[in-house]
Scaffold this active site. Sequence first.
Site, mmCIF file in Angstrom:
data_model
loop_
_atom_site.group_PDB
_atom_site.id
_atom_site.type_symbol
_atom_site.label_atom_id
_atom_site.label_comp_id
_atom_site.label_asym_id
_atom_site.label_seq_id
_atom_site.Cartn_x
_atom_site.Cartn_y
_atom_site.Cartn_z
ATOM 1 N N ALA A 70 0.831 -1.218 0.000
ATOM 2 C CA ALA A 70 0.000 0.000 0.000
ATOM 3 C C ALA A 70 0.867 1.270 0.000
ATOM 4 O O ALA A 70 1.959 1.247 0.569
ATOM 5 C CB ALA A 70 -0.897 -0.014 1.236
ATOM 6 N N PRO A 71 0.413 2.345 -0.629
ATOM 7 C CA PRO A 71 -0.873 2.509 -1.332
ATOM 8 C C PRO A 71 -0.926 1.868 -2.725
ATOM 9 O O PRO A 71 -1.989 1.847 -3.332
ATOM 10 C CB PRO A 71 -1.024 4.022 -1.418
ATOM 11 C CG PRO A 71 0.381 4.536 -1.417
ATOM 12 C CD PRO A 71 1.163 3.597 -0.568
ATOM 13 N N GLY A 72 0.216 1.393 -3.265
ATOM 14 C CA GLY A 72 0.089 0.606 -4.490
ATOM 15 C C GLY A 72 0.897 1.081 -5.688
ATOM 16 O O GLY A 72 0.652 0.647 -6.803
ATOM 17 N N GLY A 73 1.897 1.930 -5.456
ATOM 18 C CA GLY A 73 2.729 2.405 -6.573
ATOM 19 C C GLY A 73 3.446 1.254 -7.281
ATOM 20 O O GLY A 73 3.433 1.155 -8.513
ATOM 21 N N ASP B 122 -0.759 -6.226 2.360
ATOM 22 C CA ASP B 122 -0.557 -5.068 3.232
ATOM 23 C C ASP B 122 -1.800 -4.913 4.100
ATOM 24 O O ASP B 122 -2.912 -5.028 3.583
ATOM 25 C CB ASP B 122 -0.344 -3.782 2.397
ATOM 26 C CG ASP B 122 0.342 -2.689 3.196
ATOM 27 O OD1 ASP B 122 -0.142 -2.351 4.294
ATOM 28 O OD2 ASP B 122 1.375 -2.164 2.719
ATOM 29 N N ASP C 73 8.727 -3.638 0.009
ATOM 30 C CA ASP C 73 9.043 -2.251 0.365
ATOM 31 C C ASP C 73 8.405 -1.925 1.713
ATOM 32 O O ASP C 73 7.699 -0.933 1.856
ATOM 33 C CB ASP C 73 8.506 -1.333 -0.750
ATOM 34 C CG ASP C 73 8.923 0.120 -0.597
ATOM 35 O OD1 ASP C 73 9.980 0.383 -0.006
ATOM 36 O OD2 ASP C 73 8.180 1.000 -1.092
ATOM 37 N N LYS D 73 15.642 -0.448 4.965
ATOM 38 C CA LYS D 73 15.654 0.847 5.665
ATOM 39 C C LYS D 73 16.935 0.959 6.488
ATOM 40 O O LYS D 73 17.341 -0.021 7.137
ATOM 41 C CB LYS D 73 14.463 0.967 6.628
ATOM 42 C CG LYS D 73 13.122 0.678 6.018
ATOM 43 C CD LYS D 73 12.612 1.824 5.187
ATOM 44 C CE LYS D 73 11.496 1.334 4.285
ATOM 45 N NZ LYS D 73 11.218 2.162 3.140
#
Length: 339
Positions: free
Chosen positions: A209-212, A228, A265, A296
Amino acid sequence: MTEWIGTANKNYASYAMEELRRMFEGMSLSLLSPGETFRMNIPLEREEVLQAIRNDKPIFLRYLQPVDASRELSLDADDLDWLGDWLRLSKSKLDGLRVGVHIRKADGSPFPYSAADTRAVLDAVLAEAGAEPAHKQPDRLVAVYASKDTLYAGIGTPEEMLSDWPGGAVRFQREDGQISRAKFKLLEAEREFGLDYSTFSHALDIGAAPGGWTSLLLERGLKVTAVDPAELHPSLKAYRTLTVLRKNASEVKFEPESFDLLVCDMSWSPMQMSRLVLDDITPALKSGGTAIVTVKLMHRKPLQTIREVKTRFSEHFIVEGARQLFHNREEITLYLKKK
Ligand SMILES: C[S@@+](CC[C@H](N)C(=O)[O-])C[C@H]1O[C@@H](n2cnc3c(N)ncnc32)[C@H](O)[C@@H]1O
């Protein structure tokens, strides 16, 4: 001895410098633009330096510009004349080739000419020298950097300089209705690692999410399973090739070897992320399958964190690439192949 200018993402120059220091004994380094751009002298021939970089690409080095000539800024038309003369003398390296020109200035550099004006001067010299000024797919790049007091110029291929964008600052066009900036990370990974997502058939997107990322893979014709707990953008509902699981990745179970591409991600600590991906998700990826994973960098020792994460992934994957992309913020991207 050869001279170079290196560039990293903002605030990551010290890590790029550390990687290079470990690679090249006896080199010297000095910052040109705080946290971002630095000059190096390396006690090796040009080809030896390039070979070492090719063999083991530093994670945080985004752009590597050879310095073939430099001079103190005079802050008047002499600067442009000098650049033009230098390029004319380099004519034999460029004859008949498509040549791009990269002009960059350090923050606060007093160099008085805009990038566009400087490029116009150099493009005219290139045309005169039998080269074709080219913005796209150049064979060679002419790179100019103006620091606070010095003008540096050099020539190399896009592969040698690690990017065909000035300073490695990759710009993608934002599209109408684009779901997230994150999409650019996956696009940049495709270019950086020489992939073609359309060659895969079924992708698993963890932390979708949000889904890129999901939207990019759907546009490339893949079936996508997106995991997600958060909601995906409603525009994605139109895709019949999308399966959405609104769950934590630790709660999902898949048949072994169901996917040929895994992308992840998750905004999570690197150690938790790698444990979850390796224990719960990896069996669902086919042997030989590809994974793109962002890591990260949450605490102060990114190089150590990355080493630990790579070691963990090495148990089940070949680490094909590890790079901080221009669109990565406090993170890097891994390119992995399942053993
Ligand atoms: C940086 S966003 C992902 C952006 C996405 N790649 C895109 O292109 O829109 C991180 C996502 O990871 C999700 N996430 C964090 N921990 C997770 C977990 N354990 N399982 C599944 N998703 C998780 C968050 O809910 C969040 O939506």
